[in-house]
Design a protein around this motif. Sequence first.
Motif, PDB file in Angstrom:
ATOM      1  N   PRO A   1       0.845  -1.100   0.024  1.00  0.00           N
ATOM      2  CA  PRO A   1       0.142  -0.002   0.146  1.00  0.00           C
ATOM      3  C   PRO A   1       0.887   1.185   0.106  1.00  0.00           C
ATOM      4  N   PRO A   2       0.653   2.178  -0.815  1.00  0.00           N
ATOM      5  CA  PRO A   2       1.376   3.512  -0.696  1.00  0.00           C
ATOM      6  C   PRO A   2       1.041   4.093   0.506  1.00  0.00           C
ATOM      7  N   ARG A   3       2.178   4.920   1.053  1.00  0.00           N
ATOM      8  CA  ARG A   3       1.879   5.324   2.611  1.00  0.00           C
ATOM      9  C   ARG A   3       2.542   6.917   2.289  1.00  0.00           C
ATOM     10  N   PRO A   4       1.867   7.884   2.797  1.00  0.00           N
ATOM     11  CA  PRO A   4       2.572   9.176   2.650  1.00  0.00           C
ATOM     12  C   PRO A   4       3.834   9.302   3.439  1.00  0.00           C
ATOM     13  N   ALA A   5       4.823  10.041   3.114  1.00  0.00           N
ATOM     14  CA  ALA A   5       6.096   9.913   3.765  1.00  0.00           C
ATOM     15  C   ALA A   5       6.585  11.442   3.444  1.00  0.00           C
ATOM     16  N   VAL A   6       7.566  11.828   4.425  1.00  0.00           N
ATOM     17  CA  VAL A   6       8.300  13.125   4.333  1.00  0.00           C
ATOM     18  C   VAL A   6       9.618  12.864   4.578  1.00  0.00           C
TER      19      VAL A   6
END
Length: 439
Positions: A15-20
């Motif tokens: 699953p794509p995950r938001p990241a910084v």
Amino acid sequence: MRMDDFENAGRFGNPPRPAVSPDDYEDGTGSAPPMAFLPVGNRLSDGDVCRNELGMLIESGKHNRIQSFDPGSGIIRCEAGVVLADLLARAVPHRFFLPVTPATGAVTVGGAVANDVHGGNHHARGSFGNHVRRLTLLRSTGERLVCSPKENAELFAATIGGLGLTGLILDVELGLMKVPSPHVQRHVLRFDSLDRYFALAQQAGEEHEYSVAWLDQLATGRRTGRGVLFAADHADGACEYPDIPKGPKLAVPFSPPFGLFNSLTLKMLNEYRFRKHGRGEAVSTEKWTSYFHPLDAVSGWRRLYGRRGPCQHQSVYPVASAPETTARLLEAARRAGHASVRTKLQRFGDMAPRGLLSFARPGFTLTLDFASQGRATVKLLDALDEIVVAAGGAVNPCHDFRMSPAVFEASFPSWKRLEALRDPAMVSDFWRRTALALR
């Protein structure tokens, strides 16, 4: 940005995950909402300690510079995103080596600290955190704290083995080990039973830097617990191999539609593993890359476990009950119809860990590695937990995705101290379902 390639070693899916990046995270400190972030390295944990489904990930690997290295003292300072293989590439030409290295060089330094990883020489050197001199921690308030055994000592202890929950590790200062050669002289000794292993283990630890055994988990009767003991020391200075690895040599491009590892195939493989080593002790010289990080030469090797992926159970339990506990764990897996692909048994030393939640502690540690059969495997892992907790042992969070809060608390009774020091902006799926469920 989105990490479209996010996939941890436990094969949870993709699953794509938001990241910084660490820089973007730092720019927002002071206003970070509660439990919104989790630092991650190369996401090699088999479980959910590197997942935060309700928040964002901080890609520590974006900061991966070696800041300084003293070839006289072996003291190295680097950013948390440096992988161990790159650190070794810098140190090995000067005859320095990691005092503790796990089974892969792809682990980041920050990940090695957060999980307080161990190697085959725990009896001699302890775990990774025992060799951390200091680290810099960024809290969600924006405060940068230097932590060491003497400065911010409580936070230092919480960060080692703290699963990334005390803040973002920015850099680490580590003391390396001087060696005559990075390569090893390996001693191989076959044993015919579990009792024979325990008779050999103490002596092997006293005589050698590294000592780990492979067990035939499927063997029964008088052969129960048979296996091979692998002990090693760094070779002398005359041993030279001109090899610094440049990446994987082989690749597994996809998961087969059927499981390659089952009781039938593994019985044959285990027979070969056992028989290829003759009676008596065999001594050979081996390259450090193949001895310490053999699976790094094969990209995507976890795909061999099939589409459900691998499930690993690692535990540690007291010396006094180790023979009985080991036998019970092996038998429980056999009764459940599970064959362990890689079964490792090792004695941990008496060096006290620095971390509040460090897994490695005095005793014996057994690693069982299964191709997942879905619910049947989860049921088995729960049964293995019961055996370990009853023996006064602990289960490793790094390889877990379903440990109950009760098992977690029995394994890590100091968890409340870590919770008190946890950065309020940091949480993982593992922490939500274990520690926070106990509050």
